[in-house]
Design a protein around this motif. Sequence first.
Motif, short mmCIF file in Angstrom:
data_model
loop_
_atom_site.label_atom_id
_atom_site.label_comp_id
_atom_site.label_asym_id
_atom_site.label_seq_id
_atom_site.Cartn_x
_atom_site.Cartn_y
_atom_site.Cartn_z
N PRO A 145 0.82 -1.22 0.00
CA PRO A 145 0.00 0.00 0.00
C PRO A 145 0.85 1.26 0.00
O PRO A 145 2.02 1.26 0.39
N ASP A 146 0.25 2.34 -0.45
CA ASP A 146 0.92 3.64 -0.43
C ASP A 146 0.84 4.26 0.96
O ASP A 146 -0.18 4.14 1.65
N VAL A 147 1.91 4.92 1.37
CA VAL A 147 1.91 5.69 2.61
C VAL A 147 1.39 7.09 2.36
O VAL A 147 0.51 7.59 3.07
N SER A 148 1.94 7.74 1.37
CA SER A 148 1.54 9.12 1.08
C SER A 148 1.92 9.49 -0.34
O SER A 148 2.76 8.85 -0.97
N GLU A 166 13.03 17.42 1.69
CA GLU A 166 14.32 17.02 2.26
C GLU A 166 14.21 15.66 2.95
O GLU A 166 13.32 15.44 3.76
N VAL A 167 15.13 14.78 2.63
CA VAL A 167 15.20 13.49 3.29
C VAL A 167 15.95 13.68 4.61
O VAL A 167 17.13 14.02 4.63
N GLN A 168 15.23 13.50 5.73
CA GLN A 168 15.86 13.65 7.04
C GLN A 168 16.84 12.50 7.31
O GLN A 168 17.94 12.72 7.79
N VAL A 180 12.98 5.84 3.78
CA VAL A 180 13.37 7.21 4.12
C VAL A 180 12.39 7.81 5.13
O VAL A 180 11.24 7.37 5.27
N GLU A 181 12.88 8.81 5.82
CA GLU A 181 12.05 9.62 6.71
C GLU A 181 12.15 11.06 6.23
O GLU A 181 13.25 11.59 6.06
N ILE A 182 11.02 11.67 5.96
CA ILE A 182 10.99 13.06 5.53
C ILE A 182 10.15 13.86 6.52
O ILE A 182 9.36 13.30 7.28
N HIS A 183 10.34 15.17 6.53
CA HIS A 183 9.51 16.04 7.37
C HIS A 183 8.56 16.79 6.45
O HIS A 183 8.96 17.67 5.70
N GLN A 184 7.30 16.39 6.47
CA GLN A 184 6.30 16.99 5.60
C GLN A 184 4.95 16.96 6.32
O GLN A 184 4.14 16.06 6.10
N THR A 201 6.61 13.99 10.62
CA THR A 201 7.44 13.14 9.78
C THR A 201 6.61 12.07 9.08
O THR A 201 5.54 11.68 9.55
N VAL A 202 7.15 11.60 7.97
CA VAL A 202 6.54 10.53 7.19
C VAL A 202 7.65 9.53 6.87
O VAL A 202 8.74 9.92 6.45
N ARG A 203 7.36 8.23 7.06
CA ARG A 203 8.30 7.18 6.71
C ARG A 203 7.72 6.30 5.62
O ARG A 203 6.52 6.02 5.62
N GLY A 204 8.55 5.87 4.72
CA GLY A 204 8.09 4.97 3.68
C GLY A 204 9.23 4.56 2.77
O GLY A 204 10.38 4.99 2.93
#
Length: 274
Positions: A145-148, A166-168, A180-184, A201-204
Amino acid sequence: MINRSLNWMLIALGLGAFHPIGASAQGDPSAPLPAGVTACKFAALVKDTEPGGPAIRDAPQQDGREVARLPAIHDKDKPGHDHGVALPEIQVIGFRDGWFLIEGAAYPEPYPSQPYTGRGWVEGKFVTTHLFRDTLKTSPSNDSPDVSQLYGTGSDGLPYRSYGLEVQRVLGCSGPWLEVEIHQPDAKTLSGRPAAAADGTVRGWTDRSCTKQGDGPCTAGQFDYPWSPLRSSVTECQFRALSNDPDPAGLNVRDAADPNARILGRLLPAARWR
């Protein structure tokens, strides 16, 4: 002699020196991966957050022997890169315990292309990249499934897309996939629900990264990935165009080919950017 020449080139440019340590520790690129290492294959960048650049070590641990360092090149006369900073580009081939096994490093043109050859370990906190795909997945599989979705309009009213996020942290990898973890904080699922955690944050997972540095990289059309095909009734196209919508609120982008469909965002009119 090659490394000595590279040092002199960087010094002449006012960019500092590169210090490889122990050439025999570079390893054999044809050798199999060590036991316990997850095989990966993706391109990444090295963050310049350490004096002299992050270390490459001969083992995935802090007390591993330092075999080289990978500093960024700060050159205000090269505005084509990110504010005059060129980051080392690496090829990741493995992962273990928060460390990435790399095979070679290079600076973008016009700088010396190969400051390090062979294998070595870089701590995960120094590894980053640019995103290319428009969605993140819950696991390293096209069928997951898609995360975002990684495009939309933020709370400030400005549009965003995957490359500009930006990839945190790069948390791990498996084959061509990287987690990856991004801040969005404004990230949403494909159905429009909030996708970010409480801290924004979002991880996927994604299966494509982009290390291009400078103006306009990684912005090509993104219809070539298998997990988000166009609907059967839609003809696939790839071309650039301009909006001539005179509405001062901007051009509506909707979730279906219907003037009454839900508005996903708006393209700002040209006058707003003058």
